[in-house]
Design a protein around this motif. Structure first.
Motif, short mmCIF file in Angstrom:
data_model
loop_
_atom_site.label_atom_id
_atom_site.label_comp_id
_atom_site.label_asym_id
_atom_site.label_seq_id
_atom_site.Cartn_x
_atom_site.Cartn_y
_atom_site.Cartn_z
N ARG A 2 -16.49 -53.16 -18.29
CA ARG A 2 -17.79 -53.57 -17.76
C ARG A 2 -18.83 -52.47 -17.89
O ARG A 2 -18.51 -51.29 -17.98
CB ARG A 2 -17.66 -53.99 -16.30
N SER A 3 -20.10 -52.92 -17.89
CA SER A 3 -21.23 -52.01 -17.91
C SER A 3 -22.09 -52.28 -16.68
O SER A 3 -22.11 -53.39 -16.17
CB SER A 3 -22.09 -52.23 -19.16
N ALA A 4 -22.78 -51.25 -16.23
CA ALA A 4 -23.67 -51.42 -15.08
C ALA A 4 -24.82 -50.44 -15.21
O ALA A 4 -24.71 -49.41 -15.87
CB ALA A 4 -22.91 -51.17 -13.77
N GLY A 5 -25.93 -50.79 -14.58
CA GLY A 5 -27.07 -49.90 -14.61
C GLY A 5 -28.01 -50.19 -13.46
O GLY A 5 -27.98 -51.28 -12.89
N CYS A 6 -28.81 -49.22 -13.09
CA CYS A 6 -29.78 -49.42 -12.01
C CYS A 6 -30.94 -48.44 -12.19
O CYS A 6 -30.89 -47.54 -13.02
CB CYS A 6 -29.11 -49.24 -10.65
N VAL A 7 -31.98 -48.65 -11.40
CA VAL A 7 -33.14 -47.75 -11.39
C VAL A 7 -33.03 -46.82 -10.19
O VAL A 7 -32.71 -47.28 -9.09
CB VAL A 7 -34.45 -48.54 -11.28
N VAL A 8 -33.27 -45.54 -10.41
CA VAL A 8 -33.24 -44.59 -9.29
C VAL A 8 -34.45 -43.67 -9.35
O VAL A 8 -35.09 -43.52 -10.40
CB VAL A 8 -31.96 -43.71 -9.29
N MET B 148 -35.42 -55.95 -13.83
CA MET B 148 -34.04 -56.27 -14.23
C MET B 148 -33.06 -55.22 -13.71
O MET B 148 -32.06 -55.53 -13.07
CB MET B 148 -33.97 -56.35 -15.77
N PHE B 149 -33.38 -53.93 -13.94
CA PHE B 149 -32.43 -52.88 -13.54
C PHE B 149 -32.54 -52.53 -12.06
O PHE B 149 -31.59 -52.04 -11.47
CB PHE B 149 -32.61 -51.64 -14.42
N GLY B 150 -33.72 -52.77 -11.46
CA GLY B 150 -33.92 -52.36 -10.09
C GLY B 150 -33.58 -53.41 -9.06
O GLY B 150 -33.28 -53.09 -7.92
N PHE B 151 -33.63 -54.69 -9.46
CA PHE B 151 -33.48 -55.75 -8.45
C PHE B 151 -32.39 -56.76 -8.76
O PHE B 151 -32.05 -57.57 -7.92
CB PHE B 151 -34.82 -56.46 -8.25
N GLN B 152 -31.87 -56.75 -9.99
CA GLN B 152 -30.77 -57.65 -10.31
C GLN B 152 -29.44 -56.95 -10.01
O GLN B 152 -29.40 -55.75 -9.78
CB GLN B 152 -30.81 -58.02 -11.81
N ARG B 153 -28.36 -57.72 -10.04
CA ARG B 153 -27.05 -57.14 -9.75
C ARG B 153 -26.20 -57.19 -11.01
O ARG B 153 -26.09 -58.22 -11.67
CB ARG B 153 -26.39 -57.91 -8.61
N SER B 154 -25.60 -56.03 -11.33
CA SER B 154 -24.91 -55.88 -12.62
C SER B 154 -23.73 -56.84 -12.78
O SER B 154 -23.37 -57.17 -13.90
CB SER B 154 -24.41 -54.43 -12.79
N HIS B 155 -23.12 -57.26 -11.66
CA HIS B 155 -21.98 -58.16 -11.83
C HIS B 155 -22.42 -59.62 -11.97
O HIS B 155 -21.60 -60.49 -12.20
CB HIS B 155 -20.97 -57.99 -10.69
N GLU B 156 -23.74 -59.87 -11.83
CA GLU B 156 -24.23 -61.25 -11.96
C GLU B 156 -24.95 -61.48 -13.28
O GLU B 156 -24.96 -62.59 -13.79
CB GLU B 156 -25.18 -61.58 -10.80
N VAL B 157 -25.61 -60.47 -13.81
CA VAL B 157 -26.32 -60.62 -15.08
C VAL B 157 -26.03 -59.43 -15.98
O VAL B 157 -25.68 -58.35 -15.50
CB VAL B 157 -27.86 -60.69 -14.88
N ASP B 158 -26.16 -59.67 -17.29
CA ASP B 158 -26.05 -58.58 -18.25
C ASP B 158 -27.44 -57.96 -18.36
O ASP B 158 -28.30 -58.46 -19.06
CB ASP B 158 -25.57 -59.11 -19.60
N LYS B 159 -27.64 -56.87 -17.62
CA LYS B 159 -28.96 -56.26 -17.56
C LYS B 159 -29.41 -55.71 -18.91
O LYS B 159 -30.60 -55.58 -19.18
CB LYS B 159 -28.96 -55.11 -16.54
N PHE B 160 -28.46 -55.35 -19.75
CA PHE B 160 -28.79 -54.69 -21.01
C PHE B 160 -29.20 -55.67 -22.10
O PHE B 160 -29.88 -55.30 -23.05
CB PHE B 160 -27.57 -53.88 -21.51
N GLU B 161 -28.78 -56.93 -21.95
CA GLU B 161 -28.90 -57.90 -23.04
C GLU B 161 -30.33 -58.07 -23.58
O GLU B 161 -30.52 -58.11 -24.80
CB GLU B 161 -28.33 -59.25 -22.56
N PRO B 162 -31.39 -58.14 -22.72
CA PRO B 162 -32.73 -58.37 -23.26
C PRO B 162 -33.36 -57.14 -23.94
O PRO B 162 -34.43 -57.26 -24.51
CB PRO B 162 -33.56 -58.75 -22.02
#
Ligand code: FE
Length: 244
Positions: free
Chosen positions: A24-30, A79-93
């Protein structure tokens, strides 16, 4: 005394933190990424323990940090700050590259990227602070880095409740003029298709309680989805607009 407004004087940048395992991949804004020493080149980042990205970094022991450009879109930040990595593929777009260890990073709307190997972590209660060694660093494009102040003041952005710098008293509803205008035209359904269109301004706006996006509409359609953070109608609150 503690005046919470004092915390707004602390300067930060905004960064996309990404990590991955073979599964899996995950990402967020910090806003918590920072260089802490130069010899060796060490950095720190602090993440909420409940973040998916935190778990993935604990498993992989590695992450990338990409510095957001000042022109970075609210779509990318949302996308990276408010979505959840296990629900959407944040990287795809977005345009995504991988470092030599296979860890992804967003290679658009970003100025530089760093690859970090975690060497230590500190339990800060709600958050974990990771200390790590920079193993790769690369300039991706020229431009001005996004600051937290720019995000708040110019882009009308909000701080998610799980961010380390979240202070509820500073996240009061934004005024309509502070926010970016709605990205989609108001729903014209129900209006007469013939005759001169009444140019009546809406009396109400709807503010997303998750990301702060404001939609000027009298009624929000039941299937409305926030264009920034994908929140549903029940997460919007109604604001009465001043009649000019
Ligand atoms: Fe939203």
């Amino acid at each position: 005394m503690i005046d919470v407004k004092a915390f707004r004087s602390i300067s930060y940048g905004l960064y996309l933190i990404s990590s991955s395992t073979p599964e899996r991949s995950a990402g967020c804004v910090v806003n918590t990424f920072a260089q802490v020493t130069s010899e060796p080149l060490q950095v720190s980042v602090t993440l909420n323990k409940e973040n998916h990205t935190t778990q993935v970094i604990r498993e992989s022991g590695r992450y990338t940090a990409a510095c957001l450009a000042e022109e970075a879109s609210m779509e990318l930040i949302g996308m990276f700050g408010f979505q959840r990595s296990h629900e959407v593929d944040k990287f795809e777009p977005f345009i995504v590259e991988r470092d030599s260890q296979g860890i992804p990073y967003v290679a658009e709307q970003t100025l530089a990227r760093f690859s970090v190997r975690v060497t230590d972590s500190f339990d800060l209660g709600t958050h974990l602070m990771f200390i790590g060694l920079v193993e790769e660093a690369e300039v991706l494009s020229s431009g001005r880095p996004m600051t937290y102040a720019h995000y708040h003041e110019v882009k009308g952005g909000k701080t998610p409740p799980r961010a380390s710098s979240y202070i509820a008293d500073l996240e009061a509803p934004a005024s309509v003029n502070d926010s970016e205008k709605a990205s989609q035209a108001p729903n014209e359904e129900g209006k007469s298709p013939s005759g001169p269109t009444e140019q009546r301004s809406p009396r109400y706006a709807w503010r997303c309680t998750i990301c702060g996006h404001i939609e000027e509409l009298d009624e929000l359609p039941d299937d409305y989805i926030c264009p920034i953070c994908r929140a549903t109608k029940d997460q919007f609150e109604r604001i009465e607009l001043a009649v000019g």
